[in-house]
Design a protein around this motif. Structure first.
Motif, PDB file in Angstrom:
ATOM      1  N   THR A  42       0.822  -1.205   0.000  1.00  0.00           N
ATOM      2  CA  THR A  42       0.000   0.000   0.000  1.00  0.00           C
ATOM      3  C   THR A  42       0.856   1.254   0.000  1.00  0.00           C
ATOM      4  O   THR A  42       0.325   2.352  -0.081  1.00  0.00           O
ATOM      5  CB  THR A  42      -0.941   0.010   1.214  1.00  0.00           C
ATOM      6  OG1 THR A  42      -0.172  -0.242   2.396  1.00  0.00           O
ATOM      7  CG2 THR A  42      -2.033  -1.026   1.074  1.00  0.00           C
ATOM      8  N   LEU A  43       2.166   1.108   0.052  1.00  0.00           N
ATOM      9  CA  LEU A  43       3.064   2.256  -0.070  1.00  0.00           C
ATOM     10  C   LEU A  43       3.295   2.650  -1.526  1.00  0.00           C
ATOM     11  O   LEU A  43       3.744   3.760  -1.792  1.00  0.00           O
ATOM     12  CB  LEU A  43       4.419   1.947   0.587  1.00  0.00           C
ATOM     13  CG  LEU A  43       4.394   1.798   2.097  1.00  0.00           C
ATOM     14  CD1 LEU A  43       5.742   1.298   2.588  1.00  0.00           C
ATOM     15  CD2 LEU A  43       4.059   3.112   2.755  1.00  0.00           C
ATOM     16  N   ASN A  44       3.007   1.743  -2.471  1.00  0.00           N
ATOM     17  CA  ASN A  44       3.155   2.061  -3.888  1.00  0.00           C
ATOM     18  C   ASN A  44       2.192   3.170  -4.283  1.00  0.00           C
ATOM     19  O   ASN A  44       1.021   3.147  -3.908  1.00  0.00           O
ATOM     20  CB  ASN A  44       2.896   0.822  -4.746  1.00  0.00           C
ATOM     21  CG  ASN A  44       3.947  -0.236  -4.571  1.00  0.00           C
ATOM     22  OD1 ASN A  44       4.031  -0.823  -3.500  1.00  0.00           O
ATOM     23  ND2 ASN A  44       4.721  -0.479  -5.587  1.00  0.00           N
ATOM     24  N   LYS A  45       2.676   4.122  -5.055  1.00  0.00           N
ATOM     25  CA  LYS A  45       1.858   5.279  -5.446  1.00  0.00           C
ATOM     26  C   LYS A  45       0.654   4.872  -6.288  1.00  0.00           C
ATOM     27  O   LYS A  45      -0.419   5.449  -6.155  1.00  0.00           O
ATOM     28  CB  LYS A  45       2.717   6.279  -6.224  1.00  0.00           C
ATOM     29  CG  LYS A  45       3.864   6.853  -5.431  1.00  0.00           C
ATOM     30  CD  LYS A  45       3.387   7.767  -4.353  1.00  0.00           C
ATOM     31  CE  LYS A  45       4.568   8.374  -3.635  1.00  0.00           C
ATOM     32  NZ  LYS A  45       4.218   9.030  -2.414  1.00  0.00           N
ATOM     33  N   ASP A  46       0.817   3.904  -7.188  1.00  0.00           N
ATOM     34  CA  ASP A  46      -0.297   3.510  -8.051  1.00  0.00           C
ATOM     35  C   ASP A  46      -1.427   2.837  -7.271  1.00  0.00           C
ATOM     36  O   ASP A  46      -2.565   2.812  -7.723  1.00  0.00           O
ATOM     37  CB  ASP A  46       0.190   2.609  -9.187  1.00  0.00           C
ATOM     38  CG  ASP A  46       0.815   1.321  -8.688  1.00  0.00           C
ATOM     39  OD1 ASP A  46       1.405   1.335  -7.591  1.00  0.00           O
ATOM     40  OD2 ASP A  46       0.724   0.312  -9.411  1.00  0.00           O
ATOM     41  N   ILE A  47      -1.133   2.314  -6.106  1.00  0.00           N
ATOM     42  CA  ILE A  47      -2.162   1.687  -5.268  1.00  0.00           C
ATOM     43  C   ILE A  47      -2.754   2.692  -4.291  1.00  0.00           C
ATOM     44  O   ILE A  47      -3.971   2.795  -4.141  1.00  0.00           O
ATOM     45  CB  ILE A  47      -1.577   0.471  -4.517  1.00  0.00           C
ATOM     46  CG1 ILE A  47      -1.181  -0.612  -5.520  1.00  0.00           C
ATOM     47  CG2 ILE A  47      -2.564  -0.075  -3.507  1.00  0.00           C
ATOM     48  CD1 ILE A  47      -0.470  -1.785  -4.910  1.00  0.00           C
ATOM     49  N   SER A  48      -1.914   3.452  -3.620  1.00  0.00           N
ATOM     50  CA  SER A  48      -2.389   4.322  -2.536  1.00  0.00           C
ATOM     51  C   SER A  48      -3.131   5.562  -3.019  1.00  0.00           C
ATOM     52  O   SER A  48      -3.908   6.139  -2.266  1.00  0.00           O
ATOM     53  CB  SER A  48      -1.218   4.737  -1.651  1.00  0.00           C
ATOM     54  OG  SER A  48      -0.289   5.514  -2.383  1.00  0.00           O
ATOM     55  N   LYS A  49      -2.932   5.960  -4.284  1.00  0.00           N
ATOM     56  CA  LYS A  49      -3.602   7.180  -4.744  1.00  0.00           C
ATOM     57  C   LYS A  49      -5.116   7.016  -4.885  1.00  0.00           C
ATOM     58  O   LYS A  49      -5.852   7.992  -4.826  1.00  0.00           O
ATOM     59  CB  LYS A  49      -3.003   7.651  -6.070  1.00  0.00           C
ATOM     60  CG  LYS A  49      -3.304   6.759  -7.236  1.00  0.00           C
ATOM     61  CD  LYS A  49      -2.682   7.279  -8.500  1.00  0.00           C
ATOM     62  CE  LYS A  49      -2.966   6.325  -9.655  1.00  0.00           C
ATOM     63  NZ  LYS A  49      -2.330   6.765 -10.874  1.00  0.00           N
ATOM     64  N   ASN A  50      -5.592   5.784  -5.033  1.00  0.00           N
ATOM     65  CA  ASN A  50      -7.020   5.538  -5.205  1.00  0.00           C
ATOM     66  C   ASN A  50      -7.728   5.150  -3.908  1.00  0.00           C
ATOM     67  O   ASN A  50      -8.908   4.842  -3.937  1.00  0.00           O
ATOM     68  CB  ASN A  50      -7.229   4.416  -6.231  1.00  0.00           C
ATOM     69  CG  ASN A  50      -6.667   4.769  -7.578  1.00  0.00           C
ATOM     70  OD1 ASN A  50      -6.662   5.928  -7.962  1.00  0.00           O
ATOM     71  ND2 ASN A  50      -6.179   3.779  -8.289  1.00  0.00           N
ATOM     72  N   LEU A  51      -7.015   5.156  -2.793  1.00  0.00           N
ATOM     73  CA  LEU A  51      -7.575   4.648  -1.543  1.00  0.00           C
ATOM     74  C   LEU A  51      -7.787   5.755  -0.520  1.00  0.00           C
ATOM     75  O   LEU A  51      -7.008   6.691  -0.444  1.00  0.00           O
ATOM     76  CB  LEU A  51      -6.632   3.607  -0.939  1.00  0.00           C
ATOM     77  CG  LEU A  51      -6.351   2.376  -1.778  1.00  0.00           C
ATOM     78  CD1 LEU A  51      -5.269   1.550  -1.125  1.00  0.00           C
ATOM     79  CD2 LEU A  51      -7.608   1.555  -1.944  1.00  0.00           C
ATOM     80  N   GLU A  52      -8.835   5.609   0.277  1.00  0.00           N
ATOM     81  CA  GLU A  52      -9.046   6.509   1.408  1.00  0.00           C
ATOM     82  C   GLU A  52      -8.158   6.097   2.576  1.00  0.00           C
ATOM     83  O   GLU A  52      -7.611   6.930   3.269  1.00  0.00           O
ATOM     84  CB  GLU A  52     -10.508   6.481   1.841  1.00  0.00           C
ATOM     85  CG  GLU A  52     -11.457   7.060   0.819  1.00  0.00           C
ATOM     86  CD  GLU A  52     -12.896   6.953   1.275  1.00  0.00           C
ATOM     87  OE1 GLU A  52     -13.138   6.731   2.480  1.00  0.00           O
ATOM     88  OE2 GLU A  52     -13.782   7.103   0.423  1.00  0.00           O
ATOM     89  N   SER A  53      -8.053   4.773   2.796  1.00  0.00           N
ATOM     90  CA  SER A  53      -7.259   4.243   3.894  1.00  0.00           C
ATOM     91  C   SER A  53      -6.407   3.091   3.371  1.00  0.00           C
ATOM     92  O   SER A  53      -6.863   2.299   2.540  1.00  0.00           O
ATOM     93  CB  SER A  53      -8.172   3.747   5.010  1.00  0.00           C
ATOM     94  OG  SER A  53      -7.422   3.086   5.999  1.00  0.00           O
ATOM     95  N   THR A  54      -5.186   2.981   3.872  1.00  0.00           N
ATOM     96  CA  THR A  54      -4.304   1.883   3.465  1.00  0.00           C
ATOM     97  C   THR A  54      -4.357   0.713   4.440  1.00  0.00           C
ATOM     98  O   THR A  54      -3.637  -0.250   4.266  1.00  0.00           O
ATOM     99  CB  THR A  54      -2.855   2.376   3.352  1.00  0.00           C
ATOM    100  OG1 THR A  54      -2.452   2.914   4.606  1.00  0.00           O
ATOM    101  CG2 THR A  54      -2.719   3.421   2.263  1.00  0.00           C
ATOM    102  N   SER A  55      -5.202   0.807   5.444  1.00  0.00           N
ATOM    103  CA  SER A  55      -5.238  -0.241   6.470  1.00  0.00           C
ATOM    104  C   SER A  55      -6.588  -0.953   6.535  1.00  0.00           C
ATOM    105  O   SER A  55      -7.027  -1.344   7.608  1.00  0.00           O
ATOM    106  CB  SER A  55      -4.904   0.356   7.836  1.00  0.00           C
ATOM    107  OG  SER A  55      -5.875   1.310   8.189  1.00  0.00           O
ATOM    108  N   ASN A  56      -7.224  -1.133   5.380  1.00  0.00           N
ATOM    109  CA  ASN A  56      -8.505  -1.837   5.394  1.00  0.00           C
ATOM    110  C   ASN A  56      -8.507  -2.963   4.362  1.00  0.00           C
ATOM    111  O   ASN A  56      -7.536  -3.164   3.632  1.00  0.00           O
ATOM    112  CB  ASN A  56      -9.674  -0.869   5.167  1.00  0.00           C
ATOM    113  CG  ASN A  56      -9.573  -0.120   3.858  1.00  0.00           C
ATOM    114  OD1 ASN A  56      -8.797  -0.475   2.991  1.00  0.00           O
ATOM    115  ND2 ASN A  56     -10.359   0.926   3.714  1.00  0.00           N
ATOM    116  N   CYS A  57      -9.596  -3.693   4.288  1.00  0.00           N
ATOM    117  CA  CYS A  57      -9.688  -4.846   3.399  1.00  0.00           C
ATOM    118  C   CYS A  57      -9.724  -4.455   1.929  1.00  0.00           C
ATOM    119  O   CYS A  57      -9.267  -5.211   1.074  1.00  0.00           O
ATOM    120  CB  CYS A  57     -10.912  -5.688   3.754  1.00  0.00           C
ATOM    121  SG  CYS A  57     -10.701  -6.610   5.283  1.00  0.00           S
ATOM    122  N   ILE A  58     -10.236  -3.283   1.619  1.00  0.00           N
ATOM    123  CA  ILE A  58     -10.271  -2.820   0.229  1.00  0.00           C
ATOM    124  C   ILE A  58      -8.849  -2.641  -0.291  1.00  0.00           C
ATOM    125  O   ILE A  58      -8.523  -3.049  -1.405  1.00  0.00           O
ATOM    126  CB  ILE A  58     -11.080  -1.510   0.128  1.00  0.00           C
ATOM    127  CG1 ILE A  58     -12.537  -1.755   0.525  1.00  0.00           C
ATOM    128  CG2 ILE A  58     -10.997  -0.930  -1.269  1.00  0.00           C
ATOM    129  CD1 ILE A  58     -13.344  -0.505   0.743  1.00  0.00           C
TER     130      ILE A  58
END
Length: 106
Positions: A42-58
């Motif tokens: 979830t530290l990757n920019k391509d993944i984290s830019k679309n997320l509200e939170s990096t610590s959930n199941c989504i």
């Protein structure tokens, strides 16, 4: 204890998962050579830019899907699942399901 039983080879590397309170990490490792073949978190920019939170199941499901996509590009279809000492529940289970949806077999 777990690592004695779980060993990744060239034809079937190990999908290792690590979960912290804020992030989840997944990497596919060839233990014979000691090399990492695929790494996503979830530290990757391509993944984290679309997320509200990096610590959930989504977020975990998205990481699993991205790992599977990159693994299939490198002709890796079969892996050994290594959850570490964590139970197969919650975010770890969701990451595994996301990887299976995209075509990884374990």
């Amino acid at each position: 204890r777990f690592l004695k039983k779980i060993f990744g080879k060239c034809e079937k590397p190990r999908l290792s998962i690590f979960k912290s309170n804020k992030h989840i990490y997944g990497q596919i490792i060839n233990d014979e050579n000691g090399t990492t073949l695929v790494f996503k978190s979830t530290l990757n920019k391509d993944i984290s830019k679309n997320l509200e939170s990096t610590s959930n199941c989504i977020a975990s499901k998205l990481v699993g899907q991205k790992i599977a996509e990159e693994a299939l590009e490198k002709n890796i279809k079969y892996v050994v699942f290594d959850r570490g000492s964590k139970p197969y529940h919650g975010r770890i289970k969701t990451l595994a399901e996301g990887a299976r949806e995209k075509g990884l077999i374990f």
